[in-house]
Design a protein around this motif. Structure first.
Motif, short mmCIF file in Angstrom:
data_model
loop_
_atom_site.label_atom_id
_atom_site.label_comp_id
_atom_site.label_asym_id
_atom_site.label_seq_id
_atom_site.Cartn_x
_atom_site.Cartn_y
_atom_site.Cartn_z
N ARG A 12 4.40 10.85 -5.29
CA ARG A 12 4.96 11.45 -6.48
C ARG A 12 4.82 10.47 -7.66
N PRO A 13 3.71 10.50 -8.38
CA PRO A 13 3.51 9.57 -9.50
C PRO A 13 4.60 9.75 -10.56
N ARG A 14 4.88 8.68 -11.25
CA ARG A 14 5.91 8.71 -12.29
C ARG A 14 5.46 7.79 -13.41
N HIS A 15 5.52 8.26 -14.65
CA HIS A 15 5.09 7.48 -15.80
C HIS A 15 6.19 7.53 -16.86
N ASP A 16 6.66 6.38 -17.29
CA ASP A 16 7.56 6.33 -18.43
C ASP A 16 7.45 4.95 -19.07
N HIS A 17 8.39 4.61 -19.95
CA HIS A 17 8.26 3.39 -20.73
C HIS A 17 9.11 2.25 -20.19
N GLY A 18 9.69 2.42 -19.02
CA GLY A 18 10.47 1.33 -18.42
C GLY A 18 9.58 0.32 -17.72
N TRP A 19 10.12 -0.87 -17.52
CA TRP A 19 9.42 -1.89 -16.74
C TRP A 19 10.48 -2.64 -15.97
N LEU A 20 10.96 -2.03 -14.88
CA LEU A 20 12.11 -2.53 -14.16
C LEU A 20 11.69 -3.05 -12.79
N SER A 21 12.52 -3.90 -12.20
CA SER A 21 12.21 -4.40 -10.87
C SER A 21 12.27 -3.25 -9.88
N PRO A 22 11.33 -3.16 -8.97
CA PRO A 22 11.32 -2.04 -8.01
C PRO A 22 12.57 -2.08 -7.14
N ASP A 23 13.10 -0.92 -6.83
CA ASP A 23 14.35 -0.86 -6.08
C ASP A 23 14.28 0.22 -5.01
N PRO A 24 13.86 -0.15 -3.80
CA PRO A 24 13.78 0.84 -2.72
C PRO A 24 15.12 1.48 -2.39
N LEU A 25 16.23 0.79 -2.69
CA LEU A 25 17.54 1.38 -2.42
C LEU A 25 17.72 2.68 -3.21
N LEU A 26 17.21 2.71 -4.45
CA LEU A 26 17.32 3.92 -5.25
C LEU A 26 16.42 5.03 -4.69
N THR A 27 15.36 4.66 -4.00
CA THR A 27 14.55 5.66 -3.30
C THR A 27 15.37 6.30 -2.19
N LYS A 28 16.08 5.48 -1.45
CA LYS A 28 16.91 5.98 -0.35
C LYS A 28 18.05 6.84 -0.86
N GLU A 29 18.70 6.39 -1.94
CA GLU A 29 19.90 7.07 -2.41
C GLU A 29 19.61 8.26 -3.32
N LEU A 30 18.56 8.15 -4.15
CA LEU A 30 18.31 9.17 -5.17
C LEU A 30 16.91 9.75 -5.15
N GLY A 31 16.03 9.23 -4.30
CA GLY A 31 14.66 9.73 -4.27
C GLY A 31 13.78 9.20 -5.38
N ILE A 32 14.22 8.13 -6.07
CA ILE A 32 13.42 7.55 -7.15
C ILE A 32 12.30 6.71 -6.53
N PRO A 33 11.04 6.93 -6.88
CA PRO A 33 9.94 6.18 -6.27
C PRO A 33 9.99 4.70 -6.63
N ASN A 34 9.36 3.87 -5.81
CA ASN A 34 9.34 2.43 -6.07
C ASN A 34 8.00 1.84 -5.64
N ALA A 35 7.62 0.76 -6.30
CA ALA A 35 6.31 0.16 -6.05
C ALA A 35 6.23 -0.53 -4.70
N CYS A 36 7.36 -1.05 -4.20
CA CYS A 36 7.32 -1.75 -2.91
C CYS A 36 6.82 -0.83 -1.79
N SER A 37 7.37 0.37 -1.76
CA SER A 37 7.00 1.29 -0.68
C SER A 37 5.56 1.75 -0.78
N ARG A 38 5.00 1.69 -1.97
CA ARG A 38 3.61 2.10 -2.12
C ARG A 38 2.68 1.15 -1.38
N CYS A 39 2.97 -0.15 -1.48
CA CYS A 39 2.12 -1.15 -0.83
C CYS A 39 2.53 -1.42 0.61
#
Length: 373
Positions: A12-39
């Protein structure tokens, strides 16, 4: 506006203007994608959560997580969403984020909790906050008193948002009215521009003009759920319920999983015109999109009860009560259906639940009297 995360996930690609540290916990809790899980998808989400916390720490991302949870709660109108936004609003030192919280507040059921914060934001130093605060007071009884000073704000964005909120009250020759009209005229070659003009006409009481503009917008962009939904609102206001239901249903179909509210409105419109089968289909689509839409379950139950489909009505009303256990209308309707179905125990239990919520509820007392207490 800032977003909770900007990283990409393979599914699920996501594009916006943020540049935040990846947070897999938010993927677990809210379904927000993260760069760690991609690699490191092969390692699993829990491994990624542990590694990210070890590398970045949790303290540095506490604010990021609080923002994400508050926004997610507001977007789903979860319990306490408004209070969460107001709490962050008082703590936040970034104006763009304060404006974000103010913009989200009107979407929540408890928006009144943020009224005082929004009133104070009308004089904030940052124009994003002032503009968001102006949008908060759209439709408020005292909007004119609160927002009139912003019609002369030095920033055009703020003036336009204040003028939009006061559109119905602005004289045709007022500078603010002319500026708003000039702004609306800039995008009349686009569907969104026609939609915006239609909304302004509706706000000013010109429903026929609004319908014409929105019909044109829908013709130009037939795949926009927002345009279809807005068009349905105006058609309903004009008393054209059947056409409104068709637009709402199409909006729901175009919205996918987010189409629950539009499908619910379609069900109400079809029910108004006596199209029971269409109404049932729409209510079922609404709860399929969002099983927590208790009003859709409730109306589905009432519709089924009208058709003497009492077992199905019971199931729908039980779902409504589970989704909103503090609403006495749902167990009361269930009690009446159980009574009609000959289920004395079910009727008695439902009526007693009503009285625990509202001890003065006369309808529930009548059910119990009919059962001989």
């Amino acid at each position: 506006m800032p977003h909770a995360d900007d990283h990409l996930h393979a599914a699920r690609p996501r594009h916006d203007h943020g540049w935040l540290s990846p947070d897999p916990l938010l993927t677990k809790e809210l379904g927000i994608p993260n760069a760690c899980s991609r690699c490191h998808e092969d390692r699993g989400l829990e491994w990624n959560i542990a590694q990210a916390d070890a590398l970045f720490g949790t303290k540095v991302r506490a604010r990021q997580r609080a923002r994400a949870h508050a926004i997610a709660a507001a977007q789903t109108d979860a319990a306490g969403a408004a209070e969460g936004l107001v709490a962050l609003l008082h703590q936040e030192d970034v104006p763009a984020w304060r404006a974000t919280y103010l913009s989200l507040l009107p979407q929540t059921a408890g928006a009144s909790a943020g009224r005082e914060a929004a009133r104070l934001a009308l004089t904030a130093s940052d124009p994003l906050e002032r503009a968001a605060a102006a949008r908060f007071f759209v439709g408020a009884p005292d909007a004119s008193d609160l927002l009139s000073p912003l019609l002369k704000d030095p920033v055009r964005l703020v003036r336009l948002d204040a003028a939009w909120a006061l559109s119905a009250q602005l004289p045709a020759d007022a500078p603010a009215r002319r500026e708003l009209d000039e702004y609306l005229a800039l995008t009349l070659d686009q569907p969104s521009g026609r939609l915006r003009l239609g909304q302004d006409k509706a706000n000013r009481g010109d429903l026929a003009g609004a319908e014409s503009e929105m019909a044109r917008a829908a013709q130009w962009d037939p795949f926009s759920p927002a345009i279809r939904d807005a068009h349905g609102m105006v058609l309903a206001a004009l008393g054209r319920a059947n056409e409104a239901g068709t637009e709402f249903r199409r909006a729901a179909e175009l919205s996918g999983r987010g189409g629950g509210p539009s499908a619910f409105r379609a069900g109400l419109a079809f029910a108004e015109t006596g199209q029971a089968a269409e109404a049932e289909n729409a209510f079922r689509l609404a709860v399929q999109c969002d099983p927590k839409l208790h009003r859709a379950w409730y109306n589905l139950g009432l519709l089924l009860a009208q058709q003497q489909r009492l077992a199905e009505a019971t199931q729908a009303l039980e779902q409504a009560e589970r989704a909103a256990p503090g609403e006495p209308d749902y167990p009361y309707a269930l009690a009446t259906v159980c009574l009609r179905a000959g289920d004395s125990a079910g009727a008695r239990a439902a009526a007693q639940r009503v009285l625990r919520l509202d001890p003065t509820h006369e309808g529930a007392r009548q059910v119990l009297r009919a059962l001989g207490r």
